[in-house]
Design an enzyme around this catalytic site. Structure first.
Site, PDB file in Angstrom:
ATOM      1  N   ASP A  47      -6.565  -6.583   4.186  1.00 29.79           N
ATOM      2  CA  ASP A  47      -6.078  -5.174   3.915  1.00 29.79           C
ATOM      3  C   ASP A  47      -6.045  -4.628   5.393  1.00 29.79           C
ATOM      4  O   ASP A  47      -7.144  -4.447   5.969  1.00 29.79           O
ATOM      5  CB  ASP A  47      -6.840  -4.365   3.018  1.00 29.79           C
ATOM      6  CG  ASP A  47      -6.326  -2.851   2.790  1.00 29.79           C
ATOM      7  OD1 ASP A  47      -5.104  -2.866   3.470  1.00 29.79           O
ATOM      8  OD2 ASP A  47      -7.145  -2.084   2.354  1.00 29.79           O
ATOM      9  N   MET A  88      -9.283   8.018   0.055  1.00 32.02           N
ATOM     10  CA  MET A  88     -10.022   8.189   1.076  1.00 32.02           C
ATOM     11  C   MET A  88     -10.490   9.630   0.875  1.00 32.02           C
ATOM     12  O   MET A  88      -9.813  10.524   0.457  1.00 32.02           O
ATOM     13  CB  MET A  88      -9.200   8.406   2.304  1.00 32.02           C
ATOM     14  CG  MET A  88      -8.375   7.188   2.440  1.00 32.02           C
ATOM     15  SD  MET A  88      -7.496   7.148   3.980  1.00 32.02           S
ATOM     16  CE  MET A  88      -6.737   5.514   3.990  1.00 32.02           C
ATOM     17  N   HIS A 131      -1.260  -1.188  -4.410  1.00 30.04           N
ATOM     18  CA  HIS A 131      -2.452  -1.147  -3.848  1.00 30.04           C
ATOM     19  C   HIS A 131      -2.810   0.546  -3.440  1.00 30.04           C
ATOM     20  O   HIS A 131      -1.837   1.224  -2.812  1.00 30.04           O
ATOM     21  CB  HIS A 131      -2.367  -1.900  -2.536  1.00 30.04           C
ATOM     22  CG  HIS A 131      -3.838  -1.900  -1.773  1.00 30.04           C
ATOM     23  ND1 HIS A 131      -5.028  -2.581  -2.066  1.00 30.04           N
ATOM     24  CD2 HIS A 131      -4.156  -0.898  -0.625  1.00 30.04           C
ATOM     25  CE1 HIS A 131      -5.939  -2.209  -1.280  1.00 30.04           C
ATOM     26  NE2 HIS A 131      -5.496  -1.161  -0.344  1.00 30.04           N
ATOM     27  N   ASP A 155      -4.810   3.535  -1.975  1.00 30.88           N
ATOM     28  CA  ASP A 155      -5.837   4.034  -1.069  1.00 30.88           C
ATOM     29  C   ASP A 155      -6.609   5.377  -1.212  1.00 30.88           C
ATOM     30  O   ASP A 155      -5.851   6.276  -1.124  1.00 30.88           O
ATOM     31  CB  ASP A 155      -5.218   3.842   0.399  1.00 30.88           C
ATOM     32  CG  ASP A 155      -5.274   2.261   0.701  1.00 30.88           C
ATOM     33  OD1 ASP A 155      -6.167   1.499   0.898  1.00 30.88           O
ATOM     34  OD2 ASP A 155      -4.087   1.806   1.020  1.00 30.88           O
ATOM     35  N   MET A 176     -11.272  -6.028   5.194  1.00 35.67           N
ATOM     36  CA  MET A 176     -10.553  -5.056   6.148  1.00 35.67           C
ATOM     37  C   MET A 176     -10.323  -5.641   7.457  1.00 35.67           C
ATOM     38  O   MET A 176     -11.138  -6.132   8.202  1.00 35.67           O
ATOM     39  CB  MET A 176     -11.446  -3.685   6.198  1.00 35.67           C
ATOM     40  CG  MET A 176     -11.625  -2.825   4.997  1.00 35.67           C
ATOM     41  SD  MET A 176     -10.121  -2.356   4.072  1.00 35.67           S
ATOM     42  CE  MET A 176      -9.202  -1.577   5.548  1.00 35.67           C
ATOM     43  N   HIS A 222      -8.327   0.930  -4.086  1.00 38.18           N
ATOM     44  CA  HIS A 222      -9.360   0.894  -3.018  1.00 38.18           C
ATOM     45  C   HIS A 222     -10.120   1.981  -2.839  1.00 38.18           C
ATOM     46  O   HIS A 222      -9.334   2.963  -1.969  1.00 38.18           O
ATOM     47  CB  HIS A 222      -8.602   0.348  -1.809  1.00 38.18           C
ATOM     48  CG  HIS A 222      -9.333  -0.090  -0.540  1.00 38.18           C
ATOM     49  ND1 HIS A 222      -8.618  -0.159   0.428  1.00 38.18           N
ATOM     50  CD2 HIS A 222     -10.631  -0.021  -0.462  1.00 38.18           C
ATOM     51  CE1 HIS A 222      -9.822  -0.226   1.467  1.00 38.18           C
ATOM     52  NE2 HIS A 222     -10.838  -0.278   0.894  1.00 38.18           N
ATOM     53  N   MET A 255     -12.333   4.336  -0.701  1.00 36.70           N
ATOM     54  CA  MET A 255     -12.779   4.377   0.664  1.00 36.70           C
ATOM     55  C   MET A 255     -13.669   5.882   0.375  1.00 36.70           C
ATOM     56  O   MET A 255     -13.159   6.757   1.347  1.00 36.70           O
ATOM     57  CB  MET A 255     -11.827   4.350   1.750  1.00 36.70           C
ATOM     58  CG  MET A 255     -11.429   2.912   1.938  1.00 36.70           C
ATOM     59  SD  MET A 255      -9.797   2.954   3.277  1.00 36.70           S
ATOM     60  CE  MET A 255      -8.706   3.280   1.668  1.00 36.70           C
ATOM     61  N   SER A 276       0.765  -1.420  -0.101  1.00 37.38           N
ATOM     62  CA  SER A 276       0.106   0.041  -0.199  1.00 37.38           C
ATOM     63  C   SER A 276       0.884   1.247  -0.016  1.00 37.38           C
ATOM     64  O   SER A 276       1.604   1.671   0.980  1.00 37.38           O
ATOM     65  CB  SER A 276      -0.916   0.073   1.110  1.00 37.38           C
ATOM     66  OG  SER A 276      -1.349   1.252   1.351  1.00 37.38           O
TER      67      SER A 276
END
Ligand code: DX5
Ligand code: ZN
Length: 241
Positions: free
Chosen positions: A200, A62, A58, A60, A162, A91, A93, A33
């Protein structure tokens, strides 16, 4: 900050070929990540990952609404896309991920995961992602039972379980996740589905083997990789568990 990286780039990534190779070797897929990387030195971090045995990036995303933190968006995904031939596993979020699926496709995402908790019309989101030519993942928070995936499992390529509450790197693995991995593995195998299980959050050298033995296919690791004295050796150690 200058986000232009000067690494060699390839035009296309054969996602399916790379995924199949991993299934054949029976080794876990390692997905570092980038949230834990040194953003002041991204070019070096990407070079390191490219030379390593890591399989995926990966990434992330947000939004400060679905999770109490803000990271980055499609602009930086595009930079990572240009920096690597490896699979970009994005991913999300974020709330209302359907509004952004096309932007992440354009930025170069190969796999796009949305949170079940953020999607009242999950089936529509999955169809949209697949229609855009990406693999579709569903991420589930620690409190969400895997049973909630029963009626979407046949339509997706991956479940992102998660093992911490999403929003931050560097948290501790929630042990109850092991039971969820086993339950999900059974659900997938009894229907002979080809859905990958990604775990994750809080993955370390100490717990990686237990996570794989429980049935995980993909290990996401942020702090464990980027804070290691030798990240390349750490990735190899995780891969050879
Ligand atoms: C958490 C993110 C994770 C995180 C993992 O919200 O989804 O991908 O970066 O970081 P570590 O491995 O440090 O727990
Ligand atoms: Zn993540």
């Amino acid at each position: 900050m200058n986000y232009q990286l000067t690494l060699p780039m390839k035009q296309t990534t054969d996602v399916y070929q790379l995924l199949t190779i991993n299934l054949l070797t029976q080794m876990p897929i390692i997905a570092p990540s980038l949230l834990a990387s040194n953003f002041f030195n991204l070019e070096t971090e990407c070079k390191m990952l490219n030379e390593s045995s890591a399989d995926w990036y990966h990434l992330d995303i947000m939004d400060g609404r679905f999770v109490p933190n803000i990271s980055y968006g499609p602009m930086l995904v595009e930079v990572f896309r240009k920096a690597t031939n490896k699979i970009c596993d994005v991913h999300l979020m974020i709330e209302e991920p359907g509004n952004y699926a096309e932007a992440f496709k354009k930025a170069g995402a190969d796999i796009l995961s949305v949170h079940i908790e953020a999607c009242p019309h999950l089936h529509r989101n999955i169809q949209q992602i697949k229609g855009l030519g990406m693999q579709a993942g569903v991420a589930v928070n620690p409190h969400t039972p895997v049973d909630a995936l029963k009626d979407i499992l046949a339509d997706i390529d991956m479940v992102c379980l998660m093992s911490v509450n999403p929003g931050f790197g560097g948290q501790s693995f929630i042990p109850h996740t092991l039971l969820k991995i086993k339950q999900l593995r059974e659900m997938i195998d009894e229907r002979s589905l080809h859905v990958k299980i990604e775990v994750d959050g809080g993955v370390t050298l100490e717990n990686a083997k237990t996570i794989i033995d429980a049935g995980a296919d993909v290990l996401v690791a942020g702090s464990t990789v980027f804070k290691a004295a030798d990240p390349i050796a750490m990735i190899a150690a995780l891969k050879n568990m």
